[in-house]
Design a protein around this motif. Structure first.
Motif, PDB file in Angstrom:
ATOM      1  N   ALA A   1       0.782  -1.198  -0.025  1.00 32.82           N
ATOM      2  CA  ALA A   1       0.089  -0.226  -0.066  1.00 32.82           C
ATOM      3  C   ALA A   1       0.812   1.348   0.070  1.00 32.82           C
ATOM      4  CB  ALA A   1      -0.997  -0.068   1.206  1.00 32.82           C
ATOM      5  N   ALA A   2       1.948   1.200   0.691  1.00 30.48           N
ATOM      6  CA  ALA A   2       2.834   2.402   0.916  1.00 30.48           C
ATOM      7  C   ALA A   2       3.426   2.529  -0.434  1.00 30.48           C
ATOM      8  CB  ALA A   2       4.146   2.217   2.011  1.00 30.48           C
ATOM      9  N   VAL A   3       3.843   1.593  -0.984  1.00 29.20           N
ATOM     10  CA  VAL A   3       4.387   1.444  -2.426  1.00 29.20           C
ATOM     11  C   VAL A   3       3.809   2.106  -3.539  1.00 29.20           C
ATOM     12  CG1 VAL A   3       5.396   0.330  -4.296  1.00 29.20           C
ATOM     13  CG2 VAL A   3       6.332  -0.078  -1.911  1.00 29.20           C
ATOM     14  N   LEU A   4       2.220   1.772  -3.445  1.00 28.41           N
ATOM     15  CA  LEU A   4       1.290   2.360  -4.313  1.00 28.41           C
ATOM     16  C   LEU A   4       1.144   3.568  -4.351  1.00 28.41           C
ATOM     17  CD1 LEU A   4      -1.238  -0.677  -4.513  1.00 28.41           C
ATOM     18  CD2 LEU A   4       0.474  -0.149  -6.042  1.00 28.41           C
ATOM     19  N   VAL A   5       1.178   4.368  -3.071  1.00 28.57           N
ATOM     20  CA  VAL A   5       1.250   5.749  -2.779  1.00 28.57           C
ATOM     21  C   VAL A   5       2.191   6.422  -3.646  1.00 28.57           C
ATOM     22  CG1 VAL A   5       1.170   7.611  -1.054  1.00 28.57           C
ATOM     23  CG2 VAL A   5      -0.152   5.601  -0.628  1.00 28.57           C
ATOM     24  N   VAL A   6       3.277   5.832  -3.210  1.00 34.36           N
ATOM     25  CA  VAL A   6       4.651   6.601  -4.091  1.00 34.36           C
ATOM     26  C   VAL A   6       4.382   6.538  -5.422  1.00 34.36           C
ATOM     27  CG1 VAL A   6       7.034   6.708  -4.204  1.00 34.36           C
ATOM     28  CG2 VAL A   6       6.213   6.089  -2.133  1.00 34.36           C
ATOM     29  N   ILE A   7       3.969   5.474  -5.851  1.00 34.20           N
ATOM     30  CA  ILE A   7       3.858   5.456  -7.509  1.00 34.20           C
ATOM     31  C   ILE A   7       2.867   6.225  -7.937  1.00 34.20           C
ATOM     32  CG2 ILE A   7       3.192   3.740  -9.338  1.00 34.20           C
ATOM     33  CD1 ILE A   7       4.081   1.508  -8.021  1.00 34.20           C
ATOM     34  N   GLY A   8       1.550   6.377  -7.483  1.00 36.41           N
ATOM     35  CA  GLY A   8       0.488   7.439  -7.723  1.00 36.41           C
ATOM     36  C   GLY A   8       0.718   8.850  -7.803  1.00 36.41           C
ATOM     37  N   LEU A   9       1.607   8.911  -6.811  1.00 41.93           N
ATOM     38  CA  LEU A   9       1.826  10.494  -6.680  1.00 41.93           C
ATOM     39  C   LEU A   9       2.920  10.884  -7.633  1.00 41.93           C
ATOM     40  CD1 LEU A   9       2.098  12.837  -4.761  1.00 41.93           C
ATOM     41  CD2 LEU A   9       3.686  12.163  -3.639  1.00 41.93           C
ATOM     42  N   GLY A  10       4.007  10.051  -7.859  1.00 40.24           N
ATOM     43  CA  GLY A  10       5.139  10.334  -8.803  1.00 40.24           C
ATOM     44  C   GLY A  10       4.366  10.604 -10.271  1.00 40.24           C
ATOM     45  N   VAL A  11       3.609   9.438 -10.435  1.00 34.86           N
ATOM     46  CA  VAL A  11       2.888   9.396 -11.943  1.00 34.86           C
ATOM     47  C   VAL A  11       1.963  10.687 -12.038  1.00 34.86           C
ATOM     48  CG1 VAL A  11       1.230   8.176 -13.536  1.00 34.86           C
ATOM     49  CG2 VAL A  11       3.212   6.814 -12.320  1.00 34.86           C
ATOM     50  N   GLY A  12       0.973  10.863 -11.000  1.00 36.96           N
ATOM     51  CA  GLY A  12       0.319  11.873 -10.907  1.00 36.96           C
ATOM     52  C   GLY A  12       0.827  13.391 -11.256  1.00 36.96           C
ATOM     53  N   VAL A  13       2.035  13.708 -10.626  1.00 32.02           N
ATOM     54  CA  VAL A  13       2.702  14.755 -10.736  1.00 32.02           C
ATOM     55  C   VAL A  13       3.436  15.015 -12.030  1.00 32.02           C
ATOM     56  CG1 VAL A  13       4.696  16.062 -10.030  1.00 32.02           C
ATOM     57  CG2 VAL A  13       3.278  15.202  -8.100  1.00 32.02           C
ATOM     58  N   ALA A  14       4.131  14.073 -12.346  1.00 33.82           N
ATOM     59  CA  ALA A  14       4.623  14.074 -14.043  1.00 33.82           C
ATOM     60  C   ALA A  14       3.484  14.059 -14.931  1.00 33.82           C
ATOM     61  CB  ALA A  14       5.350  12.549 -14.229  1.00 33.82           C
ATOM     62  N   SER A  15       2.491  13.366 -15.107  1.00 32.19           N
ATOM     63  CA  SER A  15       1.435  13.342 -15.920  1.00 32.19           C
ATOM     64  C   SER A  15       0.785  14.927 -15.937  1.00 32.19           C
ATOM     65  CB  SER A  15       0.432  12.192 -15.748  1.00 32.19           C
ATOM     66  OG  SER A  15      -0.650  12.404 -16.736  1.00 32.19           O
ATOM     67  N   THR A  16       0.252  15.418 -14.884  1.00 30.52           N
ATOM     68  CA  THR A  16      -0.346  16.531 -14.775  1.00 30.52           C
ATOM     69  C   THR A  16       0.525  17.790 -15.268  1.00 30.52           C
ATOM     70  OG1 THR A  16      -1.543  15.872 -12.897  1.00 30.52           O
ATOM     71  CG2 THR A  16      -1.188  18.246 -13.175  1.00 30.52           C
ATOM     72  N   LEU A  17       1.821  17.863 -14.972  1.00 26.69           N
ATOM     73  CA  LEU A  17       2.623  18.910 -15.328  1.00 26.69           C
ATOM     74  C   LEU A  17       2.906  18.921 -16.842  1.00 26.69           C
ATOM     75  CD1 LEU A  17       4.798  19.629 -12.164  1.00 26.69           C
ATOM     76  CD2 LEU A  17       2.768  20.990 -12.901  1.00 26.69           C
ATOM     77  N   SER A  18       3.271  17.741 -17.331  1.00 24.96           N
ATOM     78  CA  SER A  18       3.557  17.512 -18.578  1.00 24.96           C
ATOM     79  C   SER A  18       2.479  17.904 -19.537  1.00 24.96           C
ATOM     80  CB  SER A  18       4.004  16.096 -18.881  1.00 24.96           C
ATOM     81  OG  SER A  18       3.068  15.268 -18.560  1.00 24.96           O
ATOM     82  N   THR A  19       1.086  17.739 -19.133  1.00 22.52           N
ATOM     83  CA  THR A  19       0.027  17.994 -19.965  1.00 22.52           C
ATOM     84  C   THR A  19      -0.240  19.405 -19.972  1.00 22.52           C
ATOM     85  OG1 THR A  19      -1.013  15.915 -19.243  1.00 22.52           O
ATOM     86  CG2 THR A  19      -2.649  17.671 -20.052  1.00 22.52           C
ATOM     87  N   ASP A  20       0.116  20.001 -18.904  1.00 22.20           N
ATOM     88  CA  ASP A  20      -0.096  21.709 -18.741  1.00 22.20           C
ATOM     89  C   ASP A  20       0.994  22.267 -19.667  1.00 22.20           C
ATOM     90  OD1 ASP A  20      -1.401  23.865 -17.801  1.00 22.20           O
ATOM     91  OD2 ASP A  20       0.071  24.319 -16.530  1.00 22.20           O
ATOM     92  N   ALA A  21       1.988  21.578 -19.568  1.00 20.94           N
ATOM     93  CA  ALA A  21       3.192  22.181 -20.440  1.00 20.94           C
ATOM     94  C   ALA A  21       2.746  22.009 -21.957  1.00 20.94           C
ATOM     95  CB  ALA A  21       4.548  21.506 -20.208  1.00 20.94           C
ATOM     96  N   VAL A  22       2.162  21.108 -22.507  1.00 19.62           N
ATOM     97  CA  VAL A  22       1.918  20.902 -23.756  1.00 19.62           C
ATOM     98  C   VAL A  22       0.704  21.753 -24.164  1.00 19.62           C
ATOM     99  CG1 VAL A  22       0.845  19.260 -25.619  1.00 19.62           C
ATOM    100  CG2 VAL A  22       2.605  18.535 -23.823  1.00 19.62           C
ATOM    101  N   VAL A  23      -0.406  21.918 -23.493  1.00 21.19           N
ATOM    102  CA  VAL A  23      -1.412  22.579 -23.732  1.00 21.19           C
ATOM    103  C   VAL A  23      -1.477  24.165 -23.583  1.00 21.19           C
ATOM    104  CG1 VAL A  23      -3.869  23.112 -22.947  1.00 21.19           C
ATOM    105  CG2 VAL A  23      -2.985  20.844 -22.944  1.00 21.19           C
TER     106      VAL A  23
END
Length: 515
Positions: free
Chosen positions: A363-385
Motif C-alpha cells: 500500500a505504501a509503495v502504491l502511494v509513491v507510484i500514484g503520486l509520482g505518476v500524477g505529478v509527472a502526468s499533470t505538469l507535462s500535460t499543462d506544459a503541452v496545452v
C-alpha cells in the motif's frame, strides 16, 4: 501565446469541467477496469494468452491511432458536437462488449470502444483550453482533468471489483451506459461549442498515414516482446517507419498540418510529451497485471483487489493540492523529473513488496507510484496545452493524448508481453503432468486457474508453482518499468527548463499561478 481576452471562470465553467473530467475519467476507467475481469471472462470465453492481451490493449491501440485525426475533426466540426457523438457511440459499443459471446467478438467491441474514445479525448482537453482563459485557472482545471485521467485508471479496478463481486464480467462495460447518458444530457447543457474558425478540410492522406505509422509499430513491439522475431514483423516495421517518414514529410509541406512538427523542436514540448508517455507506460502496464496478481496469487476477491489498489487513487487525487508546492520548490522541468523518479523508485519497491506477505508495504509503495505518476502526468500535460494558441487546441491536445494512449497501449503490450515471457521462463511443468493441465499452465496463470482451481491435490500444487512463477515475472517486469521511468526522469530534467526565463507558454501559465 495568443492575445486572448481573459475572463474568470464561473459556476457554469466549473460545471463544464466536471462533465469533461467525467468523460476522460470514464475512458481511463475503461482502460483498466478489464484487468480484474480477466479471470472471469477467461473462464467464460476461453481466450488464449494472446487474445487476453489483445482484449486489454486493442482499445488503446485504436485510440492512439485515431487521436491525431479526431483532434483535427474536433477543430473542424466542433468539439462539443464530436464529444456528444462519441458519447453515444461509446455507450452503444459498451453494450456490445458486455454481451460478447466470444473472445473475437469482445476484441471487436473493444475496437469500437476505441473509435468512440478517440472522438471524446481531444474534445475534453481542447474545450478546457477554450473555457478557461485565465492561466492560473486553466492550470488548476488541467490538474483536475489529469486527476480524472490518472485516478480513473486507478479507480478502474475498484469499480470493476465492486461490480464483479455481484455481477458477471460484462457488468464492467454496462456501467458505461448510465454515465454516458449523464454526459450527453449535461454536456449538451453546460458545454460551449468551439471550433477552429480557420480550420481546413481534413487531410485524409495525413490521417491514413498517421494510422499506418502508429498501429503496425505497436503491433511489432507487442509481438517481438511476446513471441520473438518472426518474418512478418520486419515488413510491418518497415511499413510503419515508412508511413511515419511520409507523414512527417507531408506535415512540413501542408499550410495547416494535422500535427505541427515544428513544436517538437522546442525541448520543453518534446520533453513533456515523452515524459507523459513514459509515466503512463509504467502505470498502465503495472495495473493490467497487478490486478491479476492480487486475485490469482494473493487470493483477493475482485472487490478486495480493487480496494487494495485504492492507495493509487488517493495519491493521484492529492496531486491537485501538491502541484503548487512542487512548482514553487522546483519549477516545471525538475518537478516532472522528480515525479518520474518517485514513480521509478516506487516500481523498484513494488518488486520487493510483491515478495512480502504483509499488504501494508505494498500500500505504501502504491502511494509513491500514484503520486509520482500524477505529478509527472499533470505538469507535462499543462506544459503541452499551454504552449499553443486556442484555435489549434484540438490538434495540440490530440498530440498530448496520443502520447498518453501510446503509453497505455505500449505499457500493456510491452510490459504485458514481458510478463508472459518471464512467467513462462520461470515455470517448470513437472514431467507426467496431463497435457490439458500442462497447456493451461503454459498459456497463462489466468487460464491455469480456470482449469485447475478447486481440483485439490496435485492440481493445487501445480497452481502454487504457477503463482510463484507469476510473482517472479511481476518482480522482473516492475524492475524493468522502474529503470525506464528513472531514465525518463533524467531526460525530463535535461530537456524541460524549470526557469521562467527559459520557457515561453507553459511555464508562464504555471508560474503565474504561483506568483
Amino acid at each position: 501565446m495568443s492575445s486572448d481576452i481573459r475572463k474568470h471562470a464561473g459556476p457554469r465553467e466549473w460545471g463544464a469541467l466536471v462533465v469533461l473530467t467525467l468523460a476522460v475519467g470514464l475512458i481511463a476507467i475503461d482502460g483498466t477496469v478489464l484487468g480484474l475481469a480477466v479471470p472471469a471472462l477467461s473462464a467464460d470465453l476461453k481466450p488464449t494468452a494472446t487474445q487476453i492481451l489483445w482484449i486489454g490493449d486493442i482499445y488503446s491501440f485504436v485510440i492512439a491511432g485515431l487521436l491525431v485525426t479526431m483532434g483535427n475533426v474536433a477543430d473542424l466540426i466542433g468539439r462539443k458536437r464530436l464529444l456528444l457523438i462519441g458519447s453515444v457511440g461509446f455507450g452503444l459499443a459498451s453494450v456490445l462488449a458486455a454481451y460478447s459471446q466470444s473472445a473475437e467478438m469482445l476484441i471487436a467491441a473493444r475496437v469500437l470502444l476505441g473509435v468512440s474514445g478517440a472522438t471524446l479525448m481531444p474534445s475534453t482537453l481542447s474545450l478546457i483550453r477554450n473555457i478557461f482563459t485565465v492561466p492560473k485557472e486553466r492550470t488548476r482545471a488541467i490538474a483536475v482533468w489529469s486527476v480524472g485521467a490518472t485516478a480513473g485508471s486507478a479507480l478502474g479496478p475498484l469499480v470493476g471489483g465492486a461490480l464483479l463481486e455481484h455481477f458477471w464480467w460484462g457488468s464492467v462495460f454496462l456501467i458505461n451506459v448510465p454515465v454516458m447518458l449523464v454526459l450527453v444530457i449535461f454536456g449538451a447543457w453546460l458545454l460551449p461549442e468551439s471550433k477552429n474558425p480557420n480550420a481546413q478540410p481534413l487531410d485524409f492522406i495525413s490521417s491514413l498515414l498517421s494510422i499506418v505509422a502508429i498501429v503496425p509499430i505497436i503491433y511489432v513491439m507487442k509481438q517481438l516482446f511476446g513471441r520473438g522475431l518472426s518474418p512478418v514483423l520486419v515488413p510491418l516495421l518497415l511499413i510503419g517507419l515508412l508511413a511515419g517518414w511520409a507523414f512527417v514529410r507531408r506535415q512540413k509541406r501542408l499550410p495547416v498540418p494535422l500535427v505541427d512538427i515544428t513544436l517538437f523542436k522546442i525541448p520543453a514540448f518534446s520533453g513533456a510529451i515523452f515524459s507523459n508517455m513514459i509515466a503512463i507506460f509504467a502505470f498502465s502496464g503495472l495495473l493490467f497485471f497487478f490486478s491479476q496478481y492480487l486475485q490469482l496469487v494473493r487470493g483477493f476477491s475482485p472487490l478486495q483487489a480493487g480496494l487494495a489498489e485504492l492507495p493509487l487513487t488517493i495519491a493521484a487525487i492529492t496531486v491537485v493540492f501538491l502541484i503548487g508546492f512542487f512548482m514553487r520548490s522546483l519549477g516545471l522541468g525538475r518537478s516532472i523529473a522528480v515525479g518520474l523518479w518517485l514513480g521509478g523508485i516506487g516500481l523498484f519497491a513494488l518488486a520487493v513488496a510483491e515478495g512480502l506477505s504483509d499488504y501494508v508495504w505494498m500500500a505504501a509503495v502504491l502511494v509513491v507510484i500514484g503520486l509520482g505518476v500524477g505529478v509527472a502526468s499533470t505538469l507535462s500535460t499543462d506544459a503541452v496545452v499551454g504552449s499553443v494558441p486556442r484555435e489549434r487546441a484540438g490538434a495540440a491536445s490530440s498530440v498530448s493524448e496520443t502520447a498518453f494512449e501510446l503509453g497505455v497501449a505500449l505499457g500493456i503490450a510491452v510490459l504485458g508481453s514481458l510478463q508472459t515471457v518471464f512467467y513462462r521462463a520461470h515455470l517448470v511443468v513437472p514431467e507426467g503432468t496431463p497435457k490439458g493441465a500442462a497447456d493451461a499452465l503454459n498459456e497463462s496463470l489466468a487460464t491455469a486457474d480456470g482449469v485447475l482451481h478447486g481440483q485439490g491435490g496435485g492440481a493445487e500444487a501445480l497452481l502454487e508453482m504457477a503463482r510463484a512463477a507469476f510473482t517472479d515475472a511481476m518482480q522482473f517486469t516492475s524492475v524493468i518499468a522502474g529503470v525506464i521511468t528513472l531514465v525518463a526522469g533524467f531526460i525530463a530534467w535535461k530537456l524541460i527548463p524549470s526557469s521562467v526565463d527559459d520557457i515561453t507558454g507553459p511555464v508562464e501559465v504555471v508560474s503565474e499561478e504561483q506568483g
